[in-house]
Design a protein around this motif. Structure first.
Motif, PDB file in Angstrom:
ATOM      1  N   LEU A 342       0.848  -1.184   0.000  1.00 56.82           N
ATOM      2  CA  LEU A 342       0.000   0.000   0.000  1.00 56.82           C
ATOM      3  C   LEU A 342       0.888   1.239   0.000  1.00 56.82           C
ATOM      4  CD1 LEU A 342      -2.466  -1.157   2.774  1.00 56.82           C
ATOM      5  CD2 LEU A 342      -3.038  -0.908   0.391  1.00 56.82           C
ATOM      6  N   LYS A 343       0.516   2.245  -0.792  1.00 56.17           N
ATOM      7  CA  LYS A 343       1.268   3.497  -0.855  1.00 56.17           C
ATOM      8  C   LYS A 343       0.283   4.649  -0.944  1.00 56.17           C
ATOM      9  CE  LYS A 343       2.460   5.680  -4.288  1.00 56.17           C
ATOM     10  NZ  LYS A 343       2.023   6.961  -4.957  1.00 56.17           N
ATOM     11  N   ALA A 344       0.432   5.646  -0.050  1.00 57.06           N
ATOM     12  CA  ALA A 344      -0.446   6.818  -0.052  1.00 57.06           C
ATOM     13  C   ALA A 344      -1.913   6.395  -0.141  1.00 57.06           C
ATOM     14  CB  ALA A 344      -0.089   7.758  -1.194  1.00 57.06           C
ATOM     15  N   THR A 345      -2.274   5.436   0.697  1.00 60.42           N
ATOM     16  CA  THR A 345      -3.613   4.858   0.644  1.00 60.42           C
ATOM     17  C   THR A 345      -4.235   4.830   2.025  1.00 60.42           C
ATOM     18  OG1 THR A 345      -3.253   3.508  -1.330  1.00 60.42           O
ATOM     19  CG2 THR A 345      -4.865   2.689   0.256  1.00 60.42           C
ATOM     20  N   THR A 346      -5.517   5.182   2.098  1.00 61.24           N
ATOM     21  CA  THR A 346      -6.294   5.046   3.331  1.00 61.24           C
ATOM     22  C   THR A 346      -7.220   3.848   3.181  1.00 61.24           C
ATOM     23  OG1 THR A 346      -6.227   7.406   3.828  1.00 61.24           O
ATOM     24  CG2 THR A 346      -7.990   6.128   4.832  1.00 61.24           C
ATOM     25  N   LEU A 347      -7.153   2.954   4.143  1.00 57.99           N
ATOM     26  CA  LEU A 347      -8.008   1.768   4.153  1.00 57.99           C
ATOM     27  C   LEU A 347      -8.987   1.918   5.309  1.00 57.99           C
ATOM     28  CD1 LEU A 347      -8.468  -1.000   2.779  1.00 57.99           C
ATOM     29  CD2 LEU A 347      -6.916  -1.997   4.466  1.00 57.99           C
ATOM     30  N   GLY A 348     -10.282   1.910   4.986  1.00 58.45           N
ATOM     31  CA  GLY A 348     -11.304   2.210   5.973  1.00 58.45           C
ATOM     32  C   GLY A 348     -11.466   1.140   7.043  1.00 58.45           C
ATOM     33  N   ALA A 349     -12.268   1.476   8.049  1.00 58.94           N
ATOM     34  CA  ALA A 349     -12.477   0.581   9.185  1.00 58.94           C
ATOM     35  C   ALA A 349     -13.044  -0.759   8.734  1.00 58.94           C
ATOM     36  CB  ALA A 349     -13.416   1.245  10.191  1.00 58.94           C
ATOM     37  N   ASN A 350     -12.435  -1.829   9.251  1.00 63.25           N
ATOM     38  CA  ASN A 350     -12.869  -3.209   9.014  1.00 63.25           C
ATOM     39  C   ASN A 350     -12.794  -3.635   7.548  1.00 63.25           C
ATOM     40  OD1 ASN A 350     -13.588  -3.657  11.811  1.00 63.25           O
ATOM     41  ND2 ASN A 350     -15.331  -2.310  11.420  1.00 63.25           N
ATOM     42  N   SER A 351     -12.052  -2.907   6.744  1.00 66.17           N
ATOM     43  CA  SER A 351     -11.848  -3.335   5.360  1.00 66.17           C
ATOM     44  C   SER A 351     -10.677  -4.303   5.295  1.00 66.17           C
ATOM     45  CB  SER A 351     -11.595  -2.118   4.457  1.00 66.17           C
ATOM     46  OG  SER A 351     -12.782  -1.385   4.281  1.00 66.17           O
ATOM     47  N   LYS A 352     -10.687  -5.139   4.252  1.00 74.41           N
ATOM     48  CA  LYS A 352      -9.683  -6.207   4.148  1.00 74.41           C
ATOM     49  C   LYS A 352      -9.020  -6.204   2.772  1.00 74.41           C
ATOM     50  CE  LYS A 352     -12.889  -9.202   5.057  1.00 74.41           C
ATOM     51  NZ  LYS A 352     -13.584 -10.499   5.275  1.00 74.41           N
ATOM     52  N   VAL A 353      -7.706  -6.309   2.808  1.00 77.73           N
ATOM     53  CA  VAL A 353      -6.915  -6.523   1.591  1.00 77.73           C
ATOM     54  C   VAL A 353      -5.972  -7.672   1.944  1.00 77.73           C
ATOM     55  CG1 VAL A 353      -5.470  -5.452  -0.170  1.00 77.73           C
ATOM     56  CG2 VAL A 353      -6.976  -4.024   1.202  1.00 77.73           C
ATOM     57  N   CYS A 368     -14.983  -2.830   3.242  1.00 74.47           N
ATOM     58  CA  CYS A 368     -14.737  -3.250   1.860  1.00 74.47           C
ATOM     59  C   CYS A 368     -13.890  -4.515   1.846  1.00 74.47           C
ATOM     60  CB  CYS A 368     -14.009  -2.153   1.092  1.00 74.47           C
ATOM     61  SG  CYS A 368     -14.997  -0.660   0.823  1.00 74.47           S
ATOM     62  N   ASN A 369     -14.015  -5.262   0.758  1.00 80.40           N
ATOM     63  CA  ASN A 369     -13.165  -6.426   0.535  1.00 80.40           C
ATOM     64  C   ASN A 369     -12.487  -6.262  -0.814  1.00 80.40           C
ATOM     65  OD1 ASN A 369     -12.600  -9.474   1.414  1.00 80.40           O
ATOM     66  ND2 ASN A 369     -12.870  -9.408  -0.797  1.00 80.40           N
ATOM     67  N   ILE A 370     -11.154  -6.255  -0.796  1.00 75.48           N
ATOM     68  CA  ILE A 370     -10.376  -6.134  -2.019  1.00 75.48           C
ATOM     69  C   ILE A 370      -9.755  -7.493  -2.300  1.00 75.48           C
ATOM     70  CG2 ILE A 370      -8.589  -4.865  -3.230  1.00 75.48           C
ATOM     71  CD1 ILE A 370     -10.906  -3.108  -2.226  1.00 75.48           C
ATOM     72  N   GLY A 371     -10.170  -8.133  -3.383  1.00 74.97           N
ATOM     73  CA  GLY A 371      -9.778  -9.508  -3.657  1.00 74.97           C
ATOM     74  C   GLY A 371      -8.319  -9.666  -4.065  1.00 74.97           C
ATOM     75  N   ALA A 372      -7.858 -10.904  -4.012  1.00 70.40           N
ATOM     76  CA  ALA A 372      -6.471 -11.237  -4.340  1.00 70.40           C
ATOM     77  C   ALA A 372      -6.139 -10.835  -5.767  1.00 70.40           C
ATOM     78  CB  ALA A 372      -6.238 -12.732  -4.158  1.00 70.40           C
ATOM     79  N   GLY A 373      -4.937 -10.272  -5.943  1.00 72.98           N
ATOM     80  CA  GLY A 373      -4.477  -9.926  -7.273  1.00 72.98           C
ATOM     81  C   GLY A 373      -4.993  -8.612  -7.807  1.00 72.98           C
ATOM     82  N   THR A 374      -5.679  -7.838  -6.969  1.00 76.50           N
ATOM     83  CA  THR A 374      -6.190  -6.539  -7.412  1.00 76.50           C
ATOM     84  C   THR A 374      -5.050  -5.517  -7.436  1.00 76.50           C
ATOM     85  OG1 THR A 374      -8.405  -6.955  -6.557  1.00 76.50           O
ATOM     86  CG2 THR A 374      -7.760  -4.655  -6.838  1.00 76.50           C
ATOM     87  N   ILE A 375      -5.033  -4.673  -8.458  1.00 72.83           N
ATOM     88  CA  ILE A 375      -4.066  -3.579  -8.494  1.00 72.83           C
ATOM     89  C   ILE A 375      -4.765  -2.300  -8.929  1.00 72.83           C
ATOM     90  CG2 ILE A 375      -2.084  -5.066  -8.997  1.00 72.83           C
ATOM     91  CD1 ILE A 375      -2.209  -4.026 -11.891  1.00 72.83           C
ATOM     92  N   THR A 376      -4.289  -1.184  -8.375  1.00 68.25           N
ATOM     93  CA  THR A 376      -4.711   0.125  -8.889  1.00 68.25           C
ATOM     94  C   THR A 376      -3.605   0.610  -9.817  1.00 68.25           C
ATOM     95  OG1 THR A 376      -3.714   1.227  -6.970  1.00 68.25           O
ATOM     96  CG2 THR A 376      -6.059   0.717  -6.849  1.00 68.25           C
ATOM     97  N   CYS A 377      -3.976   0.941 -11.039  1.00 68.10           N
ATOM     98  CA  CYS A 377      -3.028   1.490 -12.010  1.00 68.10           C
ATOM     99  C   CYS A 377      -3.061   3.004 -11.838  1.00 68.10           C
ATOM    100  CB  CYS A 377      -3.421   1.085 -13.431  1.00 68.10           C
ATOM    101  SG  CYS A 377      -3.481  -0.693 -13.669  1.00 68.10           S
ATOM    102  N   ASN A 378      -2.189   3.518 -10.993  1.00 68.99           N
ATOM    103  CA  ASN A 378      -2.282   4.920 -10.581  1.00 68.99           C
ATOM    104  C   ASN A 378      -1.320   5.847 -11.319  1.00 68.99           C
ATOM    105  OD1 ASN A 378      -0.276   3.424  -9.146  1.00 68.99           O
ATOM    106  ND2 ASN A 378      -0.009   5.126  -7.740  1.00 68.99           N
ATOM    107  N   TYR A 379      -0.463   5.305 -12.186  1.00 67.14           N
ATOM    108  CA  TYR A 379       0.559   6.135 -12.835  1.00 67.14           C
ATOM    109  C   TYR A 379       0.513   5.918 -14.340  1.00 67.14           C
ATOM    110  CZ  TYR A 379       5.223   8.140 -13.679  1.00 67.14           C
ATOM    111  OH  TYR A 379       6.277   8.900 -14.124  1.00 67.14           O
ATOM    112  N   ASP A 380       0.385   7.011 -15.083  1.00 65.66           N
ATOM    113  CA  ASP A 380       0.296   6.903 -16.546  1.00 65.66           C
ATOM    114  C   ASP A 380       1.611   7.221 -17.242  1.00 65.66           C
ATOM    115  OD1 ASP A 380       0.537   9.639 -16.314  1.00 65.66           O
ATOM    116  OD2 ASP A 380      -1.483  10.102 -17.029  1.00 65.66           O
TER     117      ASP A 380
END
Length: 456
Positions: A342-353, A368-380
């Motif tokens: 995780l980088k520059a990210t806020t993960l809310g209460a009781n959320s799971k990654v 929230c539930n963030i499933g295995a293998g998920t990525i955010t493409c944050n840089y273009d």
């Protein structure tokens, strides 16, 4: 500090540090996450110094500029010529010539000295009105570099002189009481004692230690305070820096344990100088903390995790094998599992990654539930973009979220999706190639491959 006197701290940081064999200036090498010079500046802050002056060489100005930006009250003095420790202190004359009280002279490469040792050094000075200065000494038999402290035979509480080891006689070199370099000097005597210092005949440098003999010649006394070797240890080589890290880590671990932190194996836990803990924190083996980490009550950090610049609220669980980079904020009860970054990210209460995920420049709501293998493409390739995920969102495994992106509250993202558009609250988003099934194709493919293999 406990003394009713103004305290002015000088930190000497102009040495080149050639024995480090590094392009990085010696005082900018880190110990427990902070440059050596910052340890000395922190000591001055802990003593509530009236003023702090950092003495640097011209080549070091750019390196220390961020320190002055962070603390506008910090004075900078430049030692234009590498002419010894007395020359370094003389570089502060324009700043401190009218100061009153006590000047405490510290060295940026002596980062392990504790506040109570420095306070005792000042107390020893103030205990005798005729005492012009006190020096910090340590027992270091046969040390090849430290100067020797020669005491007055009839008054062993007084220092007669300090002799540099390269100038010592065999009898003086055999003495075990050594000079740690640090001094406390009454302001009214400092520059009048420095003025007559002349260059050493061998090195052509101006030695700060010469003011000891000059004070005695002027009818003033010189006291001394003894420190443990670990407090007074100077750092000049990579080996000494590694030794200092071991000492500092032992201190930080002991402090954390005394505060109630549970460390399953303290010797494999590496802390930063500013790591802070709530109640009932548990750290499992092989955990590393960089600068700027705060752990709330009942947090757990599992093995082989690396945290830097992160805030963990109550009941958070991290790892094993997790990396939290600067700007990460995990709210109450959040969970970050194995191989998650995780980088520059806020993960809310009781959320799971929980597995194999990268979230960067993201805000994730609660539950929230963030499933295995998920990525955010944050840089273009030019700009960082943000992903915003509201409360109660489910993101299926192996999803790619291409920022900028907004997932509304209660949205559901099907596994394997590649999302480039916002998802409305409560909507189901799917983005995958339709599955195609060709009857008998597997048997035909196997036969063709087998025939090709036999003919080759």
């Amino acid at each position: 500090m406990g003394h009713n006197v103004s305290l002015h701290v000088i930190v000497l940081a102009a040495g080149h540090g050639t024995r480090m064999r590094s392009k990085t200036p010696k005082v900018m090498h880190t110990l427990a996450g902070f440059p050596l010079v910052e340890h000395a500046l922190l000591a001055a802050k802990n003593l509530k110094a009236t003023s702090t002056t950092l003495v640097v060489s011209p080549t070091l100005l750019s390196s220390v500029a961020p320190l002055q930006e962070k603390d506008r009250a910090l004075n900078l003095a430049v030692q234009q010529e590498a002419n010894g420790t007395a020359g370094a202190v003389l570089a502060t004359k324009d700043i401190l010539s009218h100061a009153q009280g006590v000047v405490l002279i510290l060295f940026a490469d002596t980062p392990l000295v504790r506040p109570q040792v420095l306070s005792a050094l000042v107390s020893t000075l103030l205990a005798d009105p005729k005492r012009a200065l006190t020096v910090l000494a340590l027992e270091a038999p046969n040390h090849p570099h430290y100067g020797r402290v020669i005491l007055e035979p009839e008054h062993p509480e007084r220092v007669a002189r300090i002799v540099e080891v390269k100038n010592a006689t065999p009898e003086e070199e055999a003495l075990s009481l050594c000079n740690a370099g640090l001094m406390a000097v009454r302001c009214e005597h400092l520059f009048e004692l420095l003025s007559p210092v002349t260059p050493n005949t061998l090195t052509k440098e101006l030695y700060l230690t010469d003011i000891v003999a000059l004070a005695r010649k002027a009818g003033l006394s010189v006291g001394w305070e003894k420190a443990d070797f670990t407090d007074a240890m100077g750092i000049n080589t990579r080996k000494e820096l590694a030794t200092a890290e071991i000492i500092m880590q032992a201190r930080l671990r002991e402090k954390a344990l005394d505060q109630g932190v549970m460390m399953v194996d303290p010797t494999t836990t590496y802390l930063s100088l500013d790591t802070t803990f709530g109640a009932d924190v548990t750290l499992y083996p092989h955990v590393y903390f960089g600068r700027g980490v705060t752990l709330g009550d009942e947090t757990q950090v599992h093995s082989f995790s690396h945290l830097e610049g992160a805030t963990l609220e109550k009941g958070v669980s991290v790892g094993p094998y997790a990396r939290l980079r600067p700007g990460t904020h995990l709210k109450d009860g959040a969970r970050v599992g194995n191989f998650v970054e995780l980088k520059a990210t806020t993960l809310g209460a009781n959320s799971k990654v929980n597995h194999l995920t990268y979230l960067g420049d993201s805000t994730v709501g609660g539950n929230c539930n963030i499933g295995a293998g998920t990525i955010t493409c944050n840089y273009d390739g030019q700009t960082k973009h943000k992903t915003h995920i509201e409360d109660d969102v489910f993101v299926g495994s192996n999803s790619t979220l291409i920022a900028p992106l907004h997932l509304g509250r209660g949205a559901y993202v099907g596994a394997g999706s590649i999302l480039t558009q916002n998802v409305a609250p409560g909507a189901l988003a799917l983005s995958r190639v339709p599955q195609k099934e060709i009857p008998g194709a597997a048997l035909r493919l196997k036969a063709r491959l087998s025939l090709k293999k036999e003919s080759s």
